[in-house]
Design a protein around this motif. Structure first.
Motif, PDB file in Angstrom:
ATOM      1  N   GLU A 414      15.264   2.604   2.564  1.00 51.11           N
ATOM      2  CA  GLU A 414      15.014   1.344   2.492  1.00 51.11           C
ATOM      3  C   GLU A 414      15.424   0.426   3.195  1.00 51.11           C
ATOM      4  OE1 GLU A 414      14.482   0.248  -1.808  1.00 51.11           O
ATOM      5  OE2 GLU A 414      13.415   1.969  -2.682  1.00 51.11           O
ATOM      6  N   VAL A 415      14.591  -0.548   3.795  1.00 51.02           N
ATOM      7  CA  VAL A 415      15.105  -1.672   4.451  1.00 51.02           C
ATOM      8  C   VAL A 415      14.370  -2.985   3.882  1.00 51.02           C
ATOM      9  CG1 VAL A 415      15.121  -2.617   6.709  1.00 51.02           C
ATOM     10  CG2 VAL A 415      15.253  -0.066   6.526  1.00 51.02           C
ATOM     11  N   ASP A 416      15.094  -3.880   3.516  1.00 52.67           N
ATOM     12  CA  ASP A 416      14.665  -5.176   2.775  1.00 52.67           C
ATOM     13  C   ASP A 416      13.681  -4.881   1.909  1.00 52.67           C
ATOM     14  OD1 ASP A 416      16.234  -6.538   4.542  1.00 52.67           O
ATOM     15  OD2 ASP A 416      14.840  -6.556   6.130  1.00 52.67           O
ATOM     16  N   GLY A 417      14.089  -3.630   1.223  1.00 56.28           N
ATOM     17  CA  GLY A 417      13.104  -3.512   0.120  1.00 56.28           C
ATOM     18  C   GLY A 417      11.789  -2.590   0.239  1.00 56.28           C
ATOM     19  N   PHE A 418      11.539  -2.317   1.728  1.00 55.20           N
ATOM     20  CA  PHE A 418      10.357  -1.551   2.044  1.00 55.20           C
ATOM     21  C   PHE A 418      10.838  -0.192   2.434  1.00 55.20           C
ATOM     22  CE2 PHE A 418       8.749  -5.608   3.137  1.00 55.20           C
ATOM     23  CZ  PHE A 418       7.411  -5.498   2.734  1.00 55.20           C
ATOM     24  N   LEU A 419      10.107   0.664   1.956  1.00 56.39           N
ATOM     25  CA  LEU A 419      10.277   2.086   2.214  1.00 56.39           C
ATOM     26  C   LEU A 419       9.938   2.571   3.549  1.00 56.39           C
ATOM     27  CD1 LEU A 419      11.106   5.034   1.115  1.00 56.39           C
ATOM     28  CD2 LEU A 419       8.788   5.235   0.348  1.00 56.39           C
ATOM     29  N   LYS A 420      10.621   2.980   4.382  1.00 57.83           N
ATOM     30  CA  LYS A 420      10.468   3.464   5.677  1.00 57.83           C
ATOM     31  C   LYS A 420      10.928   4.711   6.032  1.00 57.83           C
ATOM     32  CE  LYS A 420      10.650  -1.519   7.507  1.00 57.83           C
ATOM     33  NZ  LYS A 420      11.415  -2.128   8.830  1.00 57.83           N
ATOM     34  N   GLU A 421      10.527   5.292   7.231  1.00 61.45           N
ATOM     35  CA  GLU A 421      11.050   6.582   7.947  1.00 61.45           C
ATOM     36  C   GLU A 421      11.960   6.266   8.803  1.00 61.45           C
ATOM     37  OE1 GLU A 421       7.112   9.888   7.973  1.00 61.45           O
ATOM     38  OE2 GLU A 421       7.894   8.652   9.947  1.00 61.45           O
ATOM     39  N   ILE A 422      13.062   7.089   8.665  1.00 66.57           N
ATOM     40  CA  ILE A 422      14.145   6.719   9.591  1.00 66.57           C
ATOM     41  C   ILE A 422      14.006   6.679  11.128  1.00 66.57           C
ATOM     42  CG2 ILE A 422      16.631   7.560  10.256  1.00 66.57           C
ATOM     43  CD1 ILE A 422      17.155   8.221   7.572  1.00 66.57           C
ATOM     44  N   GLY A 423      14.064   5.809  11.940  1.00 64.34           N
ATOM     45  CA  GLY A 423      13.723   6.153  13.313  1.00 64.34           C
ATOM     46  C   GLY A 423      12.280   5.375  13.799  1.00 64.34           C
ATOM     47  N   ARG A 424      11.521   4.861  12.598  1.00 67.03           N
ATOM     48  CA  ARG A 424      10.242   4.237  12.662  1.00 67.03           C
ATOM     49  C   ARG A 424      10.446   3.012  11.881  1.00 67.03           C
ATOM     50  NH1 ARG A 424       3.916   6.294  12.446  1.00 67.03           N
ATOM     51  NH2 ARG A 424       3.218   4.499  13.286  1.00 67.03           N
ATOM     52  N   ASP A 425      10.322   1.806  12.659  1.00 63.83           N
ATOM     53  CA  ASP A 425      10.258   0.436  11.969  1.00 63.83           C
ATOM     54  C   ASP A 425       9.131  -0.341  11.971  1.00 63.83           C
ATOM     55  OD1 ASP A 425      13.120   0.844  11.507  1.00 63.83           O
ATOM     56  OD2 ASP A 425      13.661   0.052  13.599  1.00 63.83           O
ATOM     57  N   ASP A 426       8.141   0.286  12.528  1.00 59.95           N
ATOM     58  CA  ASP A 426       6.892  -0.457  12.415  1.00 59.95           C
ATOM     59  C   ASP A 426       5.938  -0.390  11.236  1.00 59.95           C
ATOM     60  OD1 ASP A 426       6.436   2.238  13.486  1.00 59.95           O
ATOM     61  OD2 ASP A 426       4.512   1.960  14.231  1.00 59.95           O
ATOM     62  N   ILE A 427       6.192   0.685  10.396  1.00 60.10           N
ATOM     63  CA  ILE A 427       5.296   0.745   9.228  1.00 60.10           C
ATOM     64  C   ILE A 427       6.314   1.055   7.792  1.00 60.10           C
ATOM     65  CG2 ILE A 427       3.400   1.867  10.056  1.00 60.10           C
ATOM     66  CD1 ILE A 427       4.141   4.577   9.205  1.00 60.10           C
ATOM     67  N   GLY A 428       5.859   0.559   6.759  1.00 61.54           N
ATOM     68  CA  GLY A 428       6.655   0.913   5.555  1.00 61.54           C
ATOM     69  C   GLY A 428       5.803   0.177   4.530  1.00 61.54           C
ATOM     70  N   CYS A 429       6.315   0.177   3.120  1.00 63.83           N
ATOM     71  CA  CYS A 429       5.583  -0.254   2.073  1.00 63.83           C
ATOM     72  C   CYS A 429       6.629  -0.462   0.870  1.00 63.83           C
ATOM     73  CB  CYS A 429       4.531   0.585   1.568  1.00 63.83           C
ATOM     74  SG  CYS A 429       5.028   2.247   0.758  1.00 63.83           S
ATOM     75  N   LYS A 430       6.121  -1.407   0.025  1.00 63.56           N
ATOM     76  CA  LYS A 430       6.870  -1.391  -1.142  1.00 63.56           C
ATOM     77  C   LYS A 430       5.997  -1.823  -2.310  1.00 63.56           C
ATOM     78  CE  LYS A 430       7.913  -6.314  -0.613  1.00 63.56           C
ATOM     79  NZ  LYS A 430       9.074  -7.507  -0.311  1.00 63.56           N
ATOM     80  N   GLU A 431       6.333  -1.397  -3.605  1.00 60.55           N
ATOM     81  CA  GLU A 431       5.574  -1.713  -4.826  1.00 60.55           C
ATOM     82  C   GLU A 431       5.565  -3.262  -5.160  1.00 60.55           C
ATOM     83  OE1 GLU A 431       4.719  -0.403  -9.323  1.00 60.55           O
ATOM     84  OE2 GLU A 431       6.309   0.630  -8.186  1.00 60.55           O
ATOM     85  N   ILE A 432       4.403  -3.806  -5.227  1.00 55.81           N
ATOM     86  CA  ILE A 432       4.363  -5.116  -5.735  1.00 55.81           C
ATOM     87  C   ILE A 432       3.739  -5.581  -7.142  1.00 55.81           C
ATOM     88  CG2 ILE A 432       4.537  -6.151  -3.459  1.00 55.81           C
ATOM     89  CD1 ILE A 432       1.436  -6.493  -3.661  1.00 55.81           C
ATOM     90  N   GLU A 433       3.797  -6.449  -7.882  1.00 59.55           N
ATOM     91  CA  GLU A 433       3.357  -6.732  -8.928  1.00 59.55           C
ATOM     92  C   GLU A 433       1.812  -6.745  -9.002  1.00 59.55           C
ATOM     93  OE1 GLU A 433       4.676 -10.539 -10.717  1.00 59.55           O
ATOM     94  OE2 GLU A 433       6.565  -9.734 -10.943  1.00 59.55           O
TER      95      GLU A 433
END
Length: 451
Positions: A414-433
């Motif tokens: 997790e980076v700044d609340g976003f779930l990411k693959e290690i080594g790939r910073d261009d995609i990710g997600c986090k749950e929101i309300e």
């Protein structure tokens, strides 16, 4: 002579299956024991555990043609059957977009074990978790075992702007873009690390699933995939739709109308991005009447159907060439079953000979239309979807009998609340309300269902 014709007729209605010349081998639990594991070829595994693939599919006599099968899929009333309800979660992607994932059974209905197999579903062009073809699989798959079901969990990934999911960024979805399903599967695997994930895709969702599995190869978090009515060569399918008068005016314009209505619902949201290509594209589409699918894709999808690069494309045909999935079948490294109908009026190609891959099994029925596969039931006028039998057998085999080997997916953090693959910073997600309870039989008003 009568016996000969009877035998010929029976053989005609048995699906044609195509295996790789050297079938892959899988680790499988022995039939009589959940502890004993043996190595078998994928072909032998399927023959034992998916018997419906080797039996007849006879279209109902009053829905004999592919056009009739497809028409009933679109116009039939399925509100009284296969009722499914969901808990919806909203995921925010790094680019500000929103994906909706619908989970069934809802948490308030019953609690499942953490290792319960999960069917991850990708819907068709403008569909969602409410579609009858989605519910026809999830209703029996997610029914408790003691009530005759598989007792599995189902999760539908609703594309951006579909099925009531808000559009919160100047980007849509397409047959090519796979990063949204990639981050959704990352999130699902984080939620249920012990559960095997089995992908099932319909039409456009089948194309996205195929491309995702090919791109991930041995790193796929899905242990298996099933693609139904995949368009494969989207250049050929587009040419087929545009070349024939009936197909252009019924299917091509019908799908384009659906897409226009979807983007029209999000005009206010997109107006918040006045300098974006998306706003300019949807404004241009909003003033055009009777667009064909090719015209819509040339105006909108080729521009904002995914992230940049590779979007935007110079033309719709350039987008179609990039999105076609038939050329990537050789890269799939998990058990993969694809089923199409010979008389599908929307899909004009079938990828026999495109790749000799032991992980891939292709099947084609002599009838069924586009996402139809309706056969006569036991009572006059009663219809059943034949396709649910082989799909449920496949899903059950992959969820209960297949023994996944090796690690599934790259490590995440997790980076700044976003779930990411290690080594790939261009995609990710986090749950929101947001999210809430979704009643599966409630479709979107004004859209043609079943496509």
């Amino acid at each position: 002579m009568g016996a000969f014709f009877s035998l010929f007729s029976a053989a005609y209605y048995i699906p044609k299956l195509y295996f790789g010349s050297v079938p892959a081998t899988v680790a499988a639990r022995s039939s009589g024991s959940s502890k004993a594991v043996e190595r078998v070829t994928l072909r032998d595994f399927i023959q034992l555990r998916c018997p419906s693939l080797f039996t007849q599919f006879r279209p109902a006599w009053w829905l004999r043609s592919g056009h009739m099968q497809t028409a009933y899929c679109v116009l039939g009333d399925f509100s009284r059957i296969d009722k499914v309800e969901y808990d919806r979660k909203l995921l925010r992607t790094l680019d500000g977009g929103t994906i909706g994932i619908d989970l069934t059974p809802p948490a308030q209905d019953r609690t499942l074990n953490d290792d319960t197999p999960i069917i991850v579903v990708l819907h068709g062009l403008t569909g969602g978790s409410h579609e009858s073809y989605v519910r026809s699989i999830l209703a029996p798959a997610c029914t408790p075992v003691e009530q005759g079901g598989l007792g599995y969990r189902g999760i539908v990934v609703n594309f951006r702007g579909c099925a009531g999911v808000p559009l919160t960024s100047p980007q849509l979805y397409s047959a090519l873009h796979t990063d949204d399903i990639r981050v959704a599967v990352m999130y699902i695997k984080k939620m249920y690390p012990k559960a095997p994930l089995i992908g099932v895709g319909f039409s456009l969702g089948a194309n996205v699933l195929t491309r995702y599995l090919a791109e991930e190869g041995e790193n796929s978090r899905l242990v298996a995939g099933c693609a139904l009515a995949c368009p494969w060569d989207t250049v050929a399918s587009s040419d087929h739709l545009e070349r024939h008068f009936f197909h252009r005016h019924v299917y091509s314009r019908g799908m384009a109308r659906n897409l226009q209505k979807v983007v029209a619902r999000h005009m206010e949201a997109l107006s918040k991005f006045p300098d974006s290509l998306a706003w300019k594209a949807v404004k241009a589409a909003s003033v055009k009447k009777n667009m064909t699918l090719l015209e819509f894709d040339d105006t909108v999808t080729r521009v904002v159907g995914g992230s940049s690069p590779p979007f935007p494309f110079p033309t719709a045909h350039d987008y179609y060439r990039a999105a076609s999935s038939h050329r990537v079948l050789g890269d799939i490294r998990v058990p993969f079953l694809a089923l199409n109908a010979e008389d599908d009026p929307i899909v004009s190609s079938f990828p026999v000979g495109e790749a000799d891959n032991g992980w891939v099994v292709l099947g084609r029925t002599n009838g069924g239309g586009h996402l139809g596969w309706f056969e006569a039931g036991g009572h006059f006028g009663e219809l059943h979807r034949w396709i649910r039998k082989p799909v449920l057998e496949w899903v059950h085999a992959m969820g209960d009998d297949l023994v996944p080997e090796g690690e599934r997916g790259r490590p995440t953090h997790e980076v700044d609340g976003f779930l990411k693959e290690i080594g790939r910073d261009d995609i990710g997600c986090k749950e929101i309300e947001g999210g809430g309870h979704v009643v599966g039989v409630e479709g979107e008003e004004g859209l043609l269902a079943g496509l």
